[in-house]
Design an enzyme around this catalytic site. Sequence first.
Site, PDB file in Angstrom:
ATOM      1  N   ASP A  21       0.844  -1.187   0.000  1.00 15.59           N
ATOM      2  CA  ASP A  21       0.000   0.000   0.000  1.00 15.59           C
ATOM      3  C   ASP A  21       0.886   1.245   0.000  1.00 15.59           C
ATOM      4  O   ASP A  21       2.031   1.204  -0.446  1.00 15.59           O
ATOM      5  CB  ASP A  21      -0.929  -0.023   1.220  1.00 15.59           C
ATOM      6  N   HIS A  55      -3.897   5.843   3.601  1.00 15.03           N
ATOM      7  CA  HIS A  55      -4.611   4.639   3.207  1.00 15.03           C
ATOM      8  C   HIS A  55      -3.958   3.376   3.778  1.00 15.03           C
ATOM      9  O   HIS A  55      -4.644   2.529   4.374  1.00 15.03           O
ATOM     10  CB  HIS A  55      -4.666   4.570   1.679  1.00 15.03           C
ATOM     11  N   SER A 214     -11.536  -1.647  -0.226  1.00 14.60           N
ATOM     12  CA  SER A 214     -10.228  -1.656   0.437  1.00 14.60           C
ATOM     13  C   SER A 214     -10.356  -2.083   1.893  1.00 14.60           C
ATOM     14  O   SER A 214      -9.603  -2.940   2.378  1.00 14.60           O
ATOM     15  CB  SER A 214      -9.582  -0.268   0.369  1.00 14.60           C
TER      16      SER A 214
END
Length: 358
Positions: A21, A55, A214
Amino acid sequence: MKAEEMWEISKGEGITVAVIDSGVNSSSKTLDGRLLPGADLTDLPGDATDDYSGHGTTIAELIAGTGKNGGIQGIAPEAKILPLRVDLATDEEDVWKENDDTSIEDAIRAAADSDARIINMSVGGVSRPELESAVEYAVDKGKLIFASTGNDGKDYSEYPAGYNEVVAVGAVTKENKVADYSHGGNVDLTAPGSDIPVWCDKNFTSYCTGSGTSTATAIASGSAALIWAEHPDWTANQVLRVMMETASKAVDGSDYTTRLGYGTVRPRKVLLDGEGDPGDPNQHPLLKEEASPSPSAPTSAPPGEKPADNDDSKSDWVEVAEEGDSDDGPPTGLLIGGAVAAVLVVAGGVGFLVLRRR
């Protein structure tokens, strides 16, 4: 999910999840003791513990957060996180795509060569030979890969979720319905993905609420970590097989639909009820059709199965109520929402804003 009861049996101890990520912020208090030295596969400033968007840290916390200092308590709070930072881009709607560099493929291979058993990829993009080759390499190494299907409500999965070897994860809402934004076509499993606590941005000053495949992927990865920690001698194929067998099915009784997949993850059925047959350790349990090479040609359902045609289809709704469950309001079998909301977000410490990320 009866998380607190599951944690009496397993908290994911001994299992490492590689998070491919935007990096994982090492200053996250809820990840104290959870982060392993990772790797930065980019040319960006900083290293694997410098999250340039927020994120990656969100995903790591949903998997293995301890809940310290008002942070997120993840589903597998004793699992370890191996952060692998890659170069990702977001469009104006904050939909994650792959760049044209090789950091994604390099990260998959690095995860394959590590001690991580699970690879979480809450990212998506187009297929390319280098990506497929890296996925095959990781699966050959015995890794279990979970990837998000996409957030545009299309009838195909983005890649790497579109590859047969990868567990394509879609999202369900707190009302136990497949989310409108969740891609269909060749979903394998679903998990809670709507109204989830996420870091608002790279400044890490407050949590917001977000929705997407996600976050659902992170919860699926954490669920696998719980099961694998309790059954460390199982292979990736066996862990996945029991997850598929014990998943909540559609209310119309379908064993598989192209939007719900084989159902919504329920690790408690394995840990608390002893359900699920691990089966052949060497046989990959996914039997989905060959993934489409391009978004213009959606994948088909497995033979004999009928895709869900509209949002009102009963195959889009998850049946989780069981004997002894209350019939008042949404079922409480999911990790997020209802009576178990406090399990995931511990009050105090960090501010919580009710904002929605696209």
